[in-house]
Scaffold this active site. Structure first.
Site, PDB file in Angstrom:
ATOM      1  N   TYR A  53     -44.969  -7.558  26.919  1.00 60.50           N
ATOM      2  CA  TYR A  53     -45.316  -6.878  25.548  1.00 60.50           C
ATOM      3  C   TYR A  53     -44.993  -5.333  25.801  1.00 60.50           C
ATOM      4  CZ  TYR A  53     -47.000 -11.063  23.514  1.00 60.50           C
ATOM      5  OH  TYR A  53     -47.127 -12.286  22.815  1.00 60.50           O
ATOM      6  N   PRO A 217     -48.051 -17.493  12.777  1.00 60.73           N
ATOM      7  CA  PRO A 217     -48.922 -18.145  11.655  1.00 60.73           C
ATOM      8  C   PRO A 217     -48.007 -17.907  10.212  1.00 60.73           C
ATOM      9  CG  PRO A 217     -50.332 -16.427  12.371  1.00 60.73           C
ATOM     10  CD  PRO A 217     -49.223 -16.566  13.085  1.00 60.73           C
ATOM     11  N   GLY A 221     -43.376 -13.809   8.618  1.00 64.91           N
ATOM     12  CA  GLY A 221     -43.341 -13.087   7.201  1.00 64.91           C
ATOM     13  C   GLY A 221     -42.885 -14.089   6.158  1.00 64.91           C
ATOM     14  N   LEU A 223     -44.278 -16.757   4.969  1.00 61.37           N
ATOM     15  CA  LEU A 223     -45.162 -17.352   4.385  1.00 61.37           C
ATOM     16  C   LEU A 223     -46.090 -16.314   3.840  1.00 61.37           C
ATOM     17  CD1 LEU A 223     -45.889 -20.243   6.548  1.00 61.37           C
ATOM     18  CD2 LEU A 223     -44.594 -20.335   4.593  1.00 61.37           C
ATOM     19  N   GLY A 224     -46.015 -14.915   3.787  1.00 61.37           N
ATOM     20  CA  GLY A 224     -46.627 -13.892   3.503  1.00 61.37           C
ATOM     21  C   GLY A 224     -46.071 -13.438   2.136  1.00 61.37           C
TER      22      GLY A 224
END
Length: 330
Positions: A53, A217, A221, A223-224
């Site tokens: 990362y 999850p 984005g 499902l946001g």
């Protein structure tokens, strides 16, 4: 905050996992430190990162940001269950070198020591294999891990992006060797819009006592509340979410999802996280806030109770594939 055991271990972790992938590339060091402080204050004790990362020429930057936060003291390190990952090549993008990636005993040894230095700590709670290594036998991998456990450098081992058969193979070989606990967690892509993990990955994890840690999850984005934000002139979809919305049938599916949640008075992003918390085998989803406000939204999901009617509606819009083998056979 609510807590649960990580798989079959005695380790207690929060039902939300703080993802740190944005620390460095999108969130600067002071803001990253503020987010980690806020997460700890809210009771989130499970932090996830990876050696790669920071990406590109800045690989390792995210671990270094976490390390400088630990160095501030205040029992930060003692309160955190720290998870990082190994697999990717840590050399510069144009300087790949043999044995500087994947899961050979040599690279595992080298990668652990490098991560410990960046993280400014002397041990890693959960050391995760970021991907399967098709060329290194698990006998070699477990031998390397056993040495690190004996040295006190790592405590538990998890997998990420493993298919079900590799979870089984890894833990069967660990059991045959004896003396090693094997994999205790699997970090996989899993959300309302991407439920293929329910076929074999999650059943394998449950069978072998692994805690499931879903990444992405909100499906990048999607499902946001992405359509609502688009209509209101907010941030437009990008990446995976934009590609999905470009398909008329998928866009209609997401619109139905947002309409259903609007009917129930629930924010889309919070509902997507709360849904995952109802799923069998799930320890907690990874949330990767860029800002403190996004962290606040994620925290509300832990207390959100979804009605049976709403859960049924979500299943109708995003039906799962069903278990294996029924999903692809009779």
């Amino acid at each position: 905050m609510k807590y649960t055991q990580l798989g079959r271990t005695g380790l207690q972790v929060s039902r939300l996992v703080l993802g740190t992938m944005n620390f460095g590339p999108l969130t600067d060091e002071p803001d990253s430190h503020s987010i980690m402080d806020a997460a700890l204050d809210a009771g989130i004790n499970f932090f996830d990162t990876a050696n790669v990362y920071g990406w590109g020429e800045n690989k390792g930057r995210t671990e270094s940001i976490i390390g400088s936060w630990f160095a501030k003291g205040g029992e930060r390190r003692d309160k955190v269950v720290l998870a990082t990952k190994v697999y990717g090549n840590m050399a510069g993008d144009g300087d790949a070198w043999p044995n500087h990636h994947k899961l050979s005993a040599l690279n595992i040894r080298r990668a652990v020591d490098a991560s410990l230095k960046r993280l400014q700590t002397d041990y890693i709670d959960v050391y995760q294999f970021h991907h399967i290594d098709r060329n290194t036998p698990f006998e070699e991998i477990w031998q390397a891990i056993d040495v690190l456990v004996q040295q006190g450098k790592i405590l538990y081992v998890g997998s990420s992006n493993f298919p079900g058969y590799k979870i089984a193979q890894a833990n069967e070989i660990a059991a045959r060797r004896g003396g090693t606990i094997g994999l205790v967690s699997e970090q996989c892509l899993y959300n309302l819009a991407e439920r293929r993990a329910e076929m074999e990955v999650i059943p394998a994890a449950q069978e072998y006592g692994l805690g499931v840690i879903p990444w992405s999850p909100l499906q990048g984005g999607l499902l946001g509340g992405v359509i609502k934000k688009e209509v209101q002139g907010g941030r437009r979809a990008s990446g995976r979410a934009a590609d999905t919305l470009a398909q008329p049938a998928a866009r209609a599916q997401v619109q139905a999802y947002e309409d259903l949640l609007d009917k129930h008075g629930v924010e889309p992003g919070e509902a997507a996280l709360a849904w995952l918390l109802t799923r069998p085998g799930v320890t907690g989803p990874i949330v990767g806030p860029r800002t403190a406000e996004q962290l606040d939204s994620a925290l509300r999901a832990v207390e959100l109770e979804l009605s049976d009617e709403l859960l049924e509606g979500l299943d109708e819009i995003f039906p799962g594939p069903g278990p294996s083998p029924e999903a692809f056979a009779w």
